[in-house]
Scaffold this motif. Structure first.
Motif, PDB file in Angstrom:
ATOM      1  N   TRP B  98       1.549   0.849 -19.775  1.00 52.91           N
ATOM      2  CA  TRP B  98       2.462   0.439 -18.718  1.00 52.91           C
ATOM      3  C   TRP B  98       1.853   0.684 -17.349  1.00 52.91           C
ATOM      4  CZ3 TRP B  98       3.469   4.326 -22.245  1.00 52.91           C
ATOM      5  CH2 TRP B  98       3.577   5.628 -21.761  1.00 52.91           C
ATOM      6  N   GLY B  99       2.469   0.065 -16.361  1.00 52.45           N
ATOM      7  CA  GLY B  99       1.985   0.188 -14.991  1.00 52.45           C
ATOM      8  C   GLY B  99       2.624  -0.863 -14.120  1.00 52.45           C
ATOM      9  N   ASP B 100       1.936  -1.167 -13.047  1.00 47.82           N
ATOM     10  CA  ASP B 100       2.453  -2.099 -12.043  1.00 47.82           C
ATOM     11  C   ASP B 100       1.982  -3.506 -12.393  1.00 47.82           C
ATOM     12  OD1 ASP B 100       3.191  -3.535  -9.840  1.00 47.82           O
ATOM     13  OD2 ASP B 100       2.314  -2.149  -8.378  1.00 47.82           O
ATOM     14  N   PRO B 101       2.900  -4.405 -12.725  1.00 45.28           N
ATOM     15  CA  PRO B 101       2.478  -5.753 -13.099  1.00 45.28           C
ATOM     16  C   PRO B 101       2.236  -6.680 -11.907  1.00 45.28           C
ATOM     17  CG  PRO B 101       4.842  -5.556 -13.392  1.00 45.28           C
ATOM     18  CD  PRO B 101       4.356  -4.226 -12.866  1.00 45.28           C
ATOM     19  N   ALA B 102       2.289  -6.125 -10.710  1.00 45.61           N
ATOM     20  CA  ALA B 102       2.186  -6.992  -9.527  1.00 45.61           C
ATOM     21  C   ALA B 102       0.964  -7.892  -9.622  1.00 45.61           C
ATOM     22  CB  ALA B 102       2.132  -6.156  -8.257  1.00 45.61           C
ATOM     23  N   GLU B 103       1.198  -9.168  -9.530  1.00 45.68           N
ATOM     24  CA  GLU B 103       0.112 -10.134  -9.645  1.00 45.68           C
ATOM     25  C   GLU B 103      -0.671 -10.236  -8.342  1.00 45.68           C
ATOM     26  OE1 GLU B 103      -1.028 -12.128 -12.157  1.00 45.68           O
ATOM     27  OE2 GLU B 103       0.202 -10.924 -13.492  1.00 45.68           O
ATOM     28  N   GLU B 104       0.023 -10.062  -7.247  1.00 42.16           N
ATOM     29  CA  GLU B 104      -0.613 -10.207  -5.941  1.00 42.16           C
ATOM     30  C   GLU B 104      -0.949  -8.829  -5.402  1.00 42.16           C
ATOM     31  OE1 GLU B 104      -1.407 -13.115  -4.812  1.00 42.16           O
ATOM     32  OE2 GLU B 104      -0.421 -14.061  -6.539  1.00 42.16           O
ATOM     33  N   GLU B 105      -2.179  -8.693  -4.938  1.00 44.74           N
ATOM     34  CA  GLU B 105      -2.614  -7.372  -4.507  1.00 44.74           C
ATOM     35  C   GLU B 105      -1.702  -6.783  -3.448  1.00 44.74           C
ATOM     36  OE1 GLU B 105      -6.684  -7.454  -3.371  1.00 44.74           O
ATOM     37  OE2 GLU B 105      -7.312  -8.387  -5.250  1.00 44.74           O
ATOM     38  N   ASN B 106      -1.260  -7.622  -2.535  1.00 42.94           N
ATOM     39  CA  ASN B 106      -0.477  -7.077  -1.428  1.00 42.94           C
ATOM     40  C   ASN B 106       0.959  -6.760  -1.832  1.00 42.94           C
ATOM     41  OD1 ASN B 106       0.484  -9.638  -1.659  1.00 42.94           O
ATOM     42  ND2 ASN B 106      -0.204 -10.337   0.367  1.00 42.94           N
ATOM     43  N   GLU B 107       1.295  -7.057  -3.097  1.00 37.72           N
ATOM     44  CA  GLU B 107       2.627  -6.681  -3.573  1.00 37.72           C
ATOM     45  C   GLU B 107       2.591  -5.422  -4.428  1.00 37.72           C
ATOM     46  OE1 GLU B 107       4.398  -9.985  -5.585  1.00 37.72           O
ATOM     47  OE2 GLU B 107       4.287 -11.279  -3.821  1.00 37.72           O
ATOM     48  N   ALA B 108       1.412  -4.892  -4.669  1.00 43.41           N
ATOM     49  CA  ALA B 108       1.306  -3.707  -5.522  1.00 43.41           C
ATOM     50  C   ALA B 108       2.056  -2.546  -4.879  1.00 43.41           C
ATOM     51  CB  ALA B 108      -0.153  -3.341  -5.751  1.00 43.41           C
ATOM     52  N   ARG B 109       2.678  -1.757  -5.715  1.00 41.18           N
ATOM     53  CA  ARG B 109       3.471  -0.639  -5.215  1.00 41.18           C
ATOM     54  C   ARG B 109       2.543   0.458  -4.688  1.00 41.18           C
ATOM     55  NH1 ARG B 109       8.649   1.367  -8.538  1.00 41.18           N
ATOM     56  NH2 ARG B 109       8.930  -0.888  -8.359  1.00 41.18           N
ATOM     57  N   PRO B 110       2.825   1.003  -3.534  1.00 39.14           N
ATOM     58  CA  PRO B 110       1.979   2.086  -3.019  1.00 39.14           C
ATOM     59  C   PRO B 110       2.165   3.372  -3.828  1.00 39.14           C
ATOM     60  CG  PRO B 110       3.855   1.681  -1.553  1.00 39.14           C
ATOM     61  CD  PRO B 110       3.916   0.623  -2.634  1.00 39.14           C
ATOM     62  N   PHE B 111       1.140   4.219  -3.794  1.00 42.42           N
ATOM     63  CA  PHE B 111       1.163   5.446  -4.592  1.00 42.42           C
ATOM     64  C   PHE B 111       1.898   6.595  -3.902  1.00 42.42           C
ATOM     65  CE2 PHE B 111      -2.989   3.567  -6.254  1.00 42.42           C
ATOM     66  CZ  PHE B 111      -2.385   2.999  -7.361  1.00 42.42           C
ATOM     67  N   GLY B 112       2.443   6.353  -2.717  1.00 46.15           N
ATOM     68  CA  GLY B 112       3.182   7.403  -2.020  1.00 46.15           C
ATOM     69  C   GLY B 112       2.286   8.590  -1.742  1.00 46.15           C
ATOM     70  N   SER B 113       2.761   9.785  -2.013  1.00 47.14           N
ATOM     71  CA  SER B 113       1.928  10.959  -1.744  1.00 47.14           C
ATOM     72  C   SER B 113       1.012  11.308  -2.917  1.00 47.14           C
ATOM     73  CB  SER B 113       2.791  12.159  -1.343  1.00 47.14           C
ATOM     74  OG  SER B 113       3.802  12.384  -2.291  1.00 47.14           O
ATOM     75  N   ALA B 114       1.034  10.482  -3.958  1.00 45.05           N
ATOM     76  CA  ALA B 114       0.089  10.703  -5.061  1.00 45.05           C
ATOM     77  C   ALA B 114      -1.295  10.188  -4.667  1.00 45.05           C
ATOM     78  CB  ALA B 114       0.579   9.985  -6.323  1.00 45.05           C
ATOM     79  N   SER B 115      -2.313  10.684  -5.332  1.00 43.73           N
ATOM     80  CA  SER B 115      -3.686  10.260  -5.038  1.00 43.73           C
ATOM     81  C   SER B 115      -4.004   8.944  -5.743  1.00 43.73           C
ATOM     82  CB  SER B 115      -4.681  11.311  -5.516  1.00 43.73           C
ATOM     83  OG  SER B 115      -4.478  12.508  -4.809  1.00 43.73           O
ATOM     84  N   ALA B 116      -4.803   8.142  -5.087  1.00 46.25           N
ATOM     85  CA  ALA B 116      -5.237   6.874  -5.685  1.00 46.25           C
ATOM     86  C   ALA B 116      -6.376   7.091  -6.671  1.00 46.25           C
ATOM     87  CB  ALA B 116      -5.673   5.907  -4.600  1.00 46.25           C
ATOM     88  N   THR B 117      -7.101   8.163  -6.495  1.00 41.96           N
ATOM     89  CA  THR B 117      -8.159   8.527  -7.441  1.00 41.96           C
ATOM     90  C   THR B 117      -7.966   9.986  -7.844  1.00 41.96           C
ATOM     91  OG1 THR B 117      -9.648   9.224  -5.674  1.00 41.96           O
ATOM     92  CG2 THR B 117      -9.824   6.931  -6.402  1.00 41.96           C
ATOM     93  N   VAL B 118      -8.326  10.291  -9.073  1.00 38.05           N
ATOM     94  CA  VAL B 118      -8.195  11.653  -9.587  1.00 38.05           C
ATOM     95  C   VAL B 118      -9.452  11.967 -10.395  1.00 38.05           C
ATOM     96  CG1 VAL B 118      -6.809  13.232 -11.011  1.00 38.05           C
ATOM     97  CG2 VAL B 118      -5.670  11.417  -9.716  1.00 38.05           C
ATOM     98  N   VAL B 119      -9.884  13.195 -10.326  1.00 38.85           N
ATOM     99  CA  VAL B 119     -11.086  13.576 -11.071  1.00 38.85           C
ATOM    100  C   VAL B 119     -10.892  13.320 -12.563  1.00 38.85           C
ATOM    101  CG1 VAL B 119     -11.883  15.319  -9.431  1.00 38.85           C
ATOM    102  CG2 VAL B 119     -10.298  15.968 -11.264  1.00 38.85           C
ATOM    103  N   PRO B 120     -11.937  12.821 -13.231  1.00 42.10           N
ATOM    104  CA  PRO B 120     -11.824  12.646 -14.681  1.00 42.10           C
ATOM    105  C   PRO B 120     -11.703  14.007 -15.367  1.00 42.10           C
ATOM    106  CG  PRO B 120     -14.083  12.219 -13.943  1.00 42.10           C
ATOM    107  CD  PRO B 120     -13.247  12.397 -12.706  1.00 42.10           C
ATOM    108  N   GLU B 121     -10.843  14.090 -16.337  1.00 39.47           N
ATOM    109  CA  GLU B 121     -10.688  15.325 -17.119  1.00 39.47           C
ATOM    110  C   GLU B 121     -10.831  14.959 -18.593  1.00 39.47           C
ATOM    111  OE1 GLU B 121      -7.808  18.000 -14.282  1.00 39.47           O
ATOM    112  OE2 GLU B 121      -6.934  16.138 -15.051  1.00 39.47           O
ATOM    113  N   PHE B 122     -12.030  14.518 -18.934  1.00 35.75           N
ATOM    114  CA  PHE B 122     -12.301  14.030 -20.290  1.00 35.75           C
ATOM    115  C   PHE B 122     -12.495  15.187 -21.266  1.00 35.75           C
ATOM    116  CE2 PHE B 122     -14.674  10.163 -18.257  1.00 35.75           C
ATOM    117  CZ  PHE B 122     -13.488   9.746 -17.677  1.00 35.75           C
ATOM    118  N   SER B 123     -12.884  16.339 -20.729  1.00 38.33           N
ATOM    119  CA  SER B 123     -13.151  17.514 -21.544  1.00 38.33           C
ATOM    120  C   SER B 123     -12.945  18.727 -20.649  1.00 38.33           C
ATOM    121  CB  SER B 123     -14.598  17.461 -22.072  1.00 38.33           C
ATOM    122  OG  SER B 123     -14.888  18.549 -22.898  1.00 38.33           O
ATOM    123  N   ARG B 124     -12.725  19.881 -21.223  1.00 36.24           N
ATOM    124  CA  ARG B 124     -12.597  21.099 -20.430  1.00 36.24           C
ATOM    125  C   ARG B 124     -13.475  22.188 -21.060  1.00 36.24           C
ATOM    126  NH1 ARG B 124      -7.961  25.095 -20.750  1.00 36.24           N
ATOM    127  NH2 ARG B 124      -9.784  26.398 -21.150  1.00 36.24           N
TER     128      ARG B 124
END
Lengths: 296, 296
Positions: B98-124
């Motif tokens: 699931w996620g944002d189905p916005a077809e047009e880039e300028n209609e995509a929902r903003p991430f608010g105070s969440a980060s647009a990128t997050v460090v990968p946590e593939f292993s610890r």
């Protein structure tokens, strides 16, 4: 800064076959290099066409593993035993199953000239069957690979079909010969390999498995439906050579005894697509699904 | 002579927990002997409630494996990022996403105070995390077991969540930090373990997975839906501690660090139920699903 979200969506490459970042094998490069001789056409006499209101599920039977059970299934099918019966069970992460939903014993449909009991065919002699082995550390079998196009386990003496997603089995009660093909199941979840060598597998779904995997789950014990209203009616089951030509799907299945198949397995074992950070280097038998294609 | 068919149906014991034929452990006997201390209650602050038209899917997040991703998911949820978005993908034998189905880039929902990128946590780091190891010959990891209630693989230096059925992951593009939790997936088929250490897993579905596994499959590449009409709307996603008490499910999950759990695993490894001919004697990590129960 991350690209706008639509772009991100466009490259969610879970399982994608993107261009390789080197000349190492990828699934896409292997598939692109296949020749006609790398494909086989299944014998229509070994295909089951199950027509549901949602669509058709097509299965390939495996007579080299379960000759007696396959023979009894064919008898039931040719006598139209299944027409009007139903899918009676859908257990999440396990199986969908069909058969006779008759609640009253005296209303159960007779088996006609098919046998009511059939010898269990949980395993067969390893002799006389070539296995294309897969280099894998398997939790359940010392040897794994493919034989006659089907996934198998072996201990060198016996060889058996493995309960991978999409495999078709012969439901049974506690008596070993109580399975007769009148009730069949398809694996719709993570491979329940503990069933290997405990029950007869008789084939594999080639097409239309989504008609089974998306069925509402039954709410009774073991995922059986609790009311007849929940059953999915089986319009008909026919052998492939009894299906009118207009309704026939022309399939080809990737052969599993070729160099090309070895390359395919290699491409599934070592993931060289750009998306992968860790190429893995490992594979498990049920994560290899010989590709099926429809031809004109 | 076989019993009448109705009786046969009644004893189709695929996976049943019938009475044991000896005093050896069975899943039924282990479950019956559990004490209250063998169960844990998940922290509501780590539960995601995803409300769909079909029902509610409840997931437990795994902050000990993916602290940064879990934190970003919580920020998105608390700011109601997902409300009104959609399930955009269902690929058979693989994932629902699931996620944002916005077809047009300028209609995509903003991430608010969440980060647009997050460090990968593939292993610890393996250090600092106790693993209840499982005696299994695993195709993908040298060590497998459970830690903090989740299935894991380890090589002694790193430990990672494994892509078993029902695990929840953070979709990403080719850039390793491009996953931010705004698009999540759930494994709905045979465990695609080649994804291990290639993408961040962040939790596991506890309840309602059938609302995802029975979704119609998408017909676009990778199982994406081709039209907005096919999307399943997400009514809301809330953290468990923001769900009104009347809508809260009170779960208990079997602890994975107890003697009782070891017995449970043993009962799944050696099948002593009457139905089994071959008790198996083997187990694979993704065939162990710590039981979940609802309490009053």
């Amino acid at each position: 800064m991350l690209q706008p979200y639509r772009t991100l969506l466009g490259i969610l490459l879970l399982g994608a076959t993107s261009a390789a970042c080197s000349d190492e094998l990828t699934t896409a490069s292997v598939m692109a290099a296949l020749e006609q001789s790398d494909w086989r056409q299944p014998d229509p006499a070994n295909l089951l066409y199950m027509r549901l209101p949602q669509g058709v599920v097509i299965m390939e039977l495996a007579p080299s593993f379960a000759p007696e059970n396959v023979s009894n299934i064919k008898t039931l099918v040719r006598e139209k035993y299944f027409d009007g019966l139903a899918i009676i069970r859908s257990q999440d992460n396990y199986v969908a199953q069909w058969g006779d939903p008759a609640e009253e014993e005296n209303e159960a449909r007779p088996f006609g000239s098919a046998s009511a009991t059939v010898v269990p065919e949980f395993s067969r002699a390893a002799d006389g069957l070539d296995i294309t082995t897969i280099d894998s550390r398997d939790a359940y079998a010392d040897i794994v690979g493919f034989a006659d196009g089907f996934p198998v386990g072996s201990d060198g003496e016996g060889t058996w079909l493995t309960h991978c997603y999409g495999m078709v089995g012969v439901a049974r009660g506690n008596e070993l010969d109580s399975g007769n093909g009148s009730s069949l199941y398809v694996i719709t979840g993570h491979a329940p390999r503990h069933l290997d060598r405990n029950i007869t597998l008789a084939g594999r779904v080639l097409s239309g498995i989504e008609h089974l995997t998306t069925l509402p789950r039954g709410t009774g014990p073991l995922g059986f439906y609790e009311t007849a209203d929940e059953h999915t009616p089986i319009i008909s089951i026919r052998m492939g050579d009894d299906v009118p030509e207009d309704d026939t799907a022309n399939f080809e299945i990737m052969r599993t005894d070729t160099e090309a198949f070895a390359d395919y397995v290699k491409s599934r074992t070592f993931r060289h697509e750009e998306w992968f950070v860790d190429p893995t280097g490992h594979i498990e038998i049920c994560n290899i699904n010989p590709p099926v294609r429809t031809i004109d």
